[in-house]
Design a protein around this motif. Structure first.
Motif, PDB file in Angstrom:
ATOM      1  N   ASP A  19      -3.634   3.980  -0.341  1.00  0.00           N
ATOM      2  CA  ASP A  19      -3.653   3.338  -1.598  1.00  0.00           C
ATOM      3  C   ASP A  19      -3.056   1.816  -1.444  1.00  0.00           C
ATOM      4  O   ASP A  19      -1.793   1.887  -0.920  1.00  0.00           O
TER       5      ASP A  19
ATOM      6  N   HIS B 130       0.952   0.095   0.153  1.00  0.00           N
ATOM      7  CA  HIS B 130       0.892   0.001   1.522  1.00  0.00           C
ATOM      8  C   HIS B 130       1.594  -1.236   2.027  1.00  0.00           C
ATOM      9  O   HIS B 130       0.851  -2.323   1.669  1.00  0.00           O
TER      10      HIS B 130
ATOM     11  N   PRO C 240       0.508   6.107   2.776  1.00  0.00           N
ATOM     12  CA  PRO C 240      -0.545   5.902   1.735  1.00  0.00           C
ATOM     13  C   PRO C 240      -1.731   4.919   2.260  1.00  0.00           C
ATOM     14  O   PRO C 240      -1.484   4.053   2.815  1.00  0.00           O
TER      15      PRO C 240
END
Length: 306
Positions: free
Chosen positions: A56, A60, A54
């Motif tokens: 995001d 993460h 990700p």
């Protein structure tokens, strides 16, 4: 500094019977995080390291760890983050832990090093708890290097153990993945008294072997009767590969973390090559291709690359 790069090595979680409490850092493959200061606040993920990871920052591992460092240090700067994955996804080599540790170490270095090792462990653990579960057996060796015993999470207490001098590790990486959460879901909630006693004896034997530099005892103590039996049905080819490795001269063999990577303990260089070939043959019997890597313990752990 306004730009920092940090590396953290892969690791073996559990080291056989040490479920969630033993970990060993390995030389070679690892994850690298680059951080650069930017206008604004918080962590922005520029490159998540893999198309399936990700962007995001709330999901993460590296970004979560870097943000935890900023918060603990009382810093409100903005950071851009790039992750280079050197470890396989869902491979059982401590990939999410290495990403988290590299992110924490890079952020701490960029701030001038305000956090001690306990705060860095807590920052990386905070990230790991979100993406893979709350355990330190990969995080601690990735940060500190060597062989680590996690005595306690609350309060946090980790112990660096000696590493047998001739220890070599053969990794076998089969051509499939096993999600960490699925591997953890397979673990039993209750074990018998006999299994609990056996497991405690093996962990004690591993610690004694490390202290005495007794590689033979270290290998014999790689005897896990909790996680390995529960996870083997999820790991095609592992049982055959383990039998082949032991016949070829491995001192011990088990699953690295949740798998699917397997590891074998050896001493001599020629024995390592023979065990690597045997592991490949073992997986091949079940129609599974695999790669092998021969390595040694990493005594340093995470480091800043300037």
């Amino acid at each position: 500094m306004n730009r920092v790069r940090a590396y953290a090595p892969g690791s073996i979680g559990n080291v056989g019977p040490g479920l969630d409490i033993l970990g060993l850092a390995l030389r070679g493959a690892g994850d690298t995080v680059t951080l650069a200061q930017r206008p604004g606040r918080g962590v922005e993920v520029k490159d998540p390291g893999h198309p399936t990871l990700p962007k995001d920052p709330a999901h993460h591992a590296s970004a979560l760890a870097a943000a935890a460092v900023l918060r603990r240090a009382g810093s409100r700067i903005g950071l851009s983050l790039w992750l280079k994955k050197g470890l396989p996804l869902s491979g059982g080599q401590g990939g999410s832990a290495a990403s988290a540790v590299a992110g924490a170490v890079a952020a701490n270095a960029l701030l001038g090093g305000p956090l001690d090792r306990v705060a860095l462990l807590e920052s990386a653990l905070e990230a790991e708890s979100v993406v893979a579960g709350r355990h330190l057996d990969n995080i601690a060796p990735a940060l500190l290097g060597g062989l680590i015993l996690v005595r306690s999470l609350d309060p946090l207490d980790v112990i660096q153990l000696p590493v047998p001098r001739r220890l070599r590790i053969v990794l076998a990486i089969p051509d499939y993945r096993l999600d960490t959460r699925r591997g953890r879901a397979a673990l039993p909630n209750v074990v018998s008294r006999a299994v609990a006693i056996h497991q405690a004896a093996q962990v004690a034997a591993l610690v004694a072997a490390a202290a005495a530099d007794d590689l033979s005892l270290f290998g014999r103590a790689i005897d896990d009767r909790i996680a390995e039996p529960a996870r083997t049905p999820l790991l095609p080819g592992f049982a055959a590969a383990k039998r082949a490795a032991l016949r070829a001269g491995a001192l011990g063999c088990s699953i690295s973390g949740s798998g699917p990577t397997a590891f074998a303990v050896v001493g001599a260089r020629d024995a390592a090559a023979a065990v690597a070939r045997a592991l490949i043959r073992g997986y091949r019997r079940d129609g599974i291709s695999c790669e092998t890597r021969i390595t040694t313990p990493d005594p340093v752990g995470a480091k800043v690359i300037r």
